[in-house]
Motif scaffolding. Structure first.
Motif, PDB file in Angstrom:
ATOM      1  N   ILE A   1      -4.307   2.877   4.818  1.00 26.27           N
ATOM      2  CA  ILE A   1      -3.196   2.950   3.864  1.00 26.27           C
ATOM      3  C   ILE A   1      -3.487   2.097   2.640  1.00 26.27           C
ATOM      4  N   SER A   2      -4.041   0.890   2.862  1.00 23.92           N
ATOM      5  CA  SER A   2      -4.353   0.013   1.735  1.00 23.92           C
ATOM      6  C   SER A   2      -5.393   0.664   0.825  1.00 23.92           C
ATOM      7  N   MET A   3      -6.422   1.283   1.426  1.00 27.29           N
ATOM      8  CA  MET A   3      -7.464   1.929   0.636  1.00 27.29           C
ATOM      9  C   MET A   3      -6.899   3.132  -0.117  1.00 27.29           C
ATOM     10  N   PHE A   4      -6.047   3.911   0.545  1.00 22.23           N
ATOM     11  CA  PHE A   4      -5.480   5.106  -0.085  1.00 22.23           C
ATOM     12  C   PHE A   4      -4.604   4.722  -1.274  1.00 22.23           C
ATOM     13  N   ILE A   5      -3.752   3.730  -1.122  1.00 24.68           N
ATOM     14  CA  ILE A   5      -2.860   3.320  -2.204  1.00 24.68           C
ATOM     15  C   ILE A   5      -3.655   2.701  -3.346  1.00 24.68           C
ATOM     16  N   TYR A   6      -4.682   1.940  -3.000  1.00 23.28           N
ATOM     17  CA  TYR A   6      -5.488   1.325  -4.049  1.00 23.28           C
ATOM     18  C   TYR A   6      -6.191   2.389  -4.879  1.00 23.28           C
ATOM     19  N   ASN A   7      -6.812   3.356  -4.215  1.00 21.55           N
ATOM     20  CA  ASN A   7      -7.529   4.417  -4.923  1.00 21.55           C
ATOM     21  C   ASN A   7      -6.573   5.291  -5.729  1.00 21.55           C
ATOM     22  N   ALA A   8      -5.357   5.492  -5.212  1.00 17.70           N
ATOM     23  CA  ALA A   8      -4.425   6.393  -5.882  1.00 17.70           C
ATOM     24  C   ALA A   8      -3.755   5.759  -7.090  1.00 17.70           C
TER      25      ALA A   8
ATOM     26  N   PHE B   1      -4.377   2.032  -8.260  1.00 14.48           N
ATOM     27  CA  PHE B   1      -4.886   0.818  -8.898  1.00 14.48           C
ATOM     28  C   PHE B   1      -6.403   0.818  -9.124  1.00 14.48           C
ATOM     29  N   ALA B   2      -7.128   1.894  -8.745  1.00 17.92           N
ATOM     30  CA  ALA B   2      -8.596   1.892  -8.842  1.00 17.92           C
ATOM     31  C   ALA B   2      -9.075   2.059 -10.274  1.00 17.92           C
ATOM     32  N   MET B   3      -8.281   2.619 -11.165  1.00 17.44           N
ATOM     33  CA  MET B   3      -8.656   2.814 -12.568  1.00 17.44           C
ATOM     34  C   MET B   3      -9.916   3.658 -12.698  1.00 17.44           C
ATOM     35  N   GLY B   4      -9.995   4.734 -11.886  1.00 15.79           N
ATOM     36  CA  GLY B   4     -11.145   5.630 -11.960  1.00 15.79           C
ATOM     37  C   GLY B   4     -12.355   5.154 -11.201  1.00 15.79           C
ATOM     38  N   HIS B   5     -12.234   4.043 -10.483  1.00 22.37           N
ATOM     39  CA  HIS B   5     -13.351   3.534  -9.698  1.00 22.37           C
ATOM     40  C   HIS B   5     -12.929   3.368  -8.243  1.00 22.37           C
ATOM     41  N   PRO B   6     -12.753   4.475  -7.522  1.00 18.65           N
ATOM     42  CA  PRO B   6     -12.301   4.395  -6.119  1.00 18.65           C
ATOM     43  C   PRO B   6     -13.342   3.716  -5.239  1.00 18.65           C
ATOM     44  N   THR B   7     -12.872   3.095  -4.192  1.00 22.10           N
ATOM     45  CA  THR B   7     -13.757   2.435  -3.235  1.00 22.10           C
ATOM     46  C   THR B   7     -13.790   3.233  -1.950  1.00 22.10           C
ATOM     47  N   GLN B   8     -14.872   3.059  -1.214  1.00 17.75           N
ATOM     48  CA  GLN B   8     -15.049   3.765   0.053  1.00 17.75           C
ATOM     49  C   GLN B   8     -14.616   2.872   1.225  1.00 17.75           C
ATOM     50  N   MET B   9     -14.186   3.549   2.294  1.00 12.00           N
ATOM     51  CA  MET B   9     -13.816   2.813   3.514  1.00 12.00           C
ATOM     52  C   MET B   9     -15.053   2.171   4.121  1.00 12.00           C
ATOM     53  N   LYS B  10     -14.958   0.869   4.365  1.00 13.92           N
ATOM     54  CA  LYS B  10     -16.070   0.124   4.943  1.00 13.92           C
ATOM     55  C   LYS B  10     -15.597  -0.626   6.184  1.00 13.92           C
ATOM     56  N   ALA B  11     -16.553  -1.067   6.967  1.00 11.51           N
ATOM     57  CA  ALA B  11     -16.230  -1.740   8.222  1.00 11.51           C
ATOM     58  C   ALA B  11     -15.660  -3.134   7.981  1.00 11.51           C
ATOM     59  N   GLY B  12     -16.092  -3.778   6.887  1.00 10.47           N
ATOM     60  CA  GLY B  12     -15.668  -5.156   6.621  1.00 10.47           C
ATOM     61  C   GLY B  12     -14.147  -5.310   6.539  1.00 10.47           C
ATOM     62  N   PRO B  13     -13.468  -4.530   5.690  1.00  7.59           N
ATOM     63  CA  PRO B  13     -12.010  -4.669   5.614  1.00  7.59           C
ATOM     64  C   PRO B  13     -11.312  -4.355   6.936  1.00  7.59           C
ATOM     65  N   ILE B  14     -11.846  -3.369   7.659  1.00  9.82           N
ATOM     66  CA  ILE B  14     -11.218  -3.017   8.948  1.00  9.82           C
ATOM     67  C   ILE B  14     -11.305  -4.199   9.903  1.00  9.82           C
ATOM     68  N   ILE B  15     -12.505  -4.832   9.992  1.00  8.51           N
ATOM     69  CA  ILE B  15     -12.674  -5.973  10.890  1.00  8.51           C
ATOM     70  C   ILE B  15     -11.765  -7.123  10.481  1.00  8.51           C
ATOM     71  N   SER B  16     -11.674  -7.372   9.156  1.00  8.84           N
ATOM     72  CA  SER B  16     -10.815  -8.481   8.704  1.00  8.84           C
ATOM     73  C   SER B  16      -9.347  -8.204   9.020  1.00  8.84           C
ATOM     74  N   PHE B  17      -8.943  -6.933   8.902  1.00  9.76           N
ATOM     75  CA  PHE B  17      -7.564  -6.581   9.240  1.00  9.76           C
ATOM     76  C   PHE B  17      -7.295  -6.747  10.736  1.00  9.76           C
ATOM     77  N   VAL B  18      -8.275  -6.377  11.564  1.00 12.06           N
ATOM     78  CA  VAL B  18      -8.103  -6.532  13.012  1.00 12.06           C
ATOM     79  C   VAL B  18      -8.041  -8.005  13.381  1.00 12.06           C
ATOM     80  N   ILE B  19      -8.897  -8.811  12.785  1.00 12.38           N
ATOM     81  CA  ILE B  19      -8.878 -10.255  13.065  1.00 12.38           C
ATOM     82  C   ILE B  19      -7.553 -10.866  12.616  1.00 12.38           C
TER      83      ILE B  19
END
Length: 340
Positions: A91-98, A100-118
């Motif tokens: 959800i955070s990635m989707f809202i950011y890309n939709a 706040f990305a300003m034409g520079h969307p980011t891809q889903m990576k393992a790092g943010p997922i792990i930090s969110f789980v921790i």
């Protein structure tokens, strides 16, 4: 209507906590992001924190752990943390890309997922502190309610005492007025006042003196006598230490039954014998009365005797004797109880 009362309840307190958490997260994000982006992600983070905490304290912990399903509880917690971490990252990635990305969307990576789980694991640990805090607040609130109820009960008791005392004072005034015109009527008013004072002051006690109980019975008998056309031949033998004590109203049932069932109001011959005998650490109360010729409901089958027997069981277990019987035209009731 105001949302907050003078003393907030648990629901209002929780809203306060979550509003506070939202602003803490918001102010932590403001140095890196603008107000709009910080507000959106602060709201998302707060919602997921609430899902983890309430998912544990309202669902998993009481339904699984407290019922002994510990392994299932651990598995369910892991699933909850993984699911909320993945969903929060998506959800955070989707809202950011939709927005706040300003034409520079980011891809889903393992790092943010792990930090969110921790982060979810840390919030999960905090859920137990949150649960303890809620339990403490509820306990404190219940204690305050009990104190308030106790205070109200004491106030009601004072009010209930004022009303009978007003009545007693009024009866005393009537007594003095009646004494000038009819001493016999004044005496009956005095007995009525004593009976009412017994109900108010003595009957709530665990025990009363035998002298008080005897006086109550004599007052009751005197007042019942005025309802009967002919005199009742009553003898009351007292061979006991009147300073001894016993539970109130134990002897009243027999006397009440005599006037309800054992007196023929149209007859000029009604005989009643009462006796209180103290012997070997026990007190025996016996009543003997003639039975009217007309059919009556025997006292032994009435609710008064049944209720008395139940009360005696609570007071003395099996250490008492209660007998009632008809002997030709005579009704006999006997009660034998231990003395303290």
């Amino acid at each position: 209507m105001l949302f907050f009362t003078r003393k907030p309840n648990t629901i209002q307190l929780q809203w306060l906590v979550w509003v506070f958490v939202f602003f803490i997260v918001l102010f932590s994000l403001l140095p890196m992001d603008g107000p709009g982006q910080s507000s959106v992600f602060a709201l998302i983070n707060t919602i997921f924190y609430a899902v983890i905490i309430y998912g544990n304290i309202l669902w998993l912990f009481p339904r699984l752990y407290q019922k002994g399903h510990i392994v299932i509880y651990i598995i369910s917690v892991i699933i909850l943390l993984l699911f909320t971490g993945l969903l929060r990252a998506y959800i955070s990635m989707f809202i950011y890309n939709a927005f706040f990305a300003m034409g520079h969307p980011t891809q889903m990576k393992a790092g943010p997922i792990i930090s969110f789980v921790i982060a979810g694991v840390l919030i999960f640990m905090l859920s137990f502190i949150f649960r303890i805090a809620l339990a403490y607040f509820k306990l404190k609130q219940q204690s305050e309610e009990i104190i308030a109820q106790k205070t109200q009960a004491e106030l009601n008791l004072l009010k209930s005492q004022v009303q009978p005392h007003f009545l007693f004072n009024t009866l005393n005034n009537i007594y003095y007025e009646a004494y000038l015109e009819s001493p016999r009527t004044a005496g009956l008013i005095e007995r009525l006042s004593d009976i009412m004072r017994y109900f108010v002051d003595e009957s709530p006690k665990q025990e009363v003196s035998l002298a008080t109980e005897i006086q109550f019975l004599e007052n009751y008998i005197a007042l019942e006598n005025i309802r009967i056309r002919y005199d009742v031949y009553i003898t009351f033998t007292k061979d006991c230490d009147v300073a001894l004590s016993l539970p109130p109203m134990l002897l009243m049932t027999f006397v009440e039954n005599i006037f309800k069932h054992g007196i023929d109001k149209s007859s000029s011959y009604n005989k009643v014998e009462l006796s209180l005998v103290q012997q070997n650490g026990r007190l025996q109360f016996t009543t003997i009365n003639t039975i009217p010729d007309k059919p009556i409901n025997a006292p032994s089958t009435g609710f008064g005797i049944q209720n008395l027997r139940k009360r005696l069981v609570l007071l003395y277990n099996s250490d008492f004797e209660l007998h009632v019987e008809n002997k030709d035209d005579i009704y006999v009731a006997q009660l034998n109880i231990p003395l303290a």
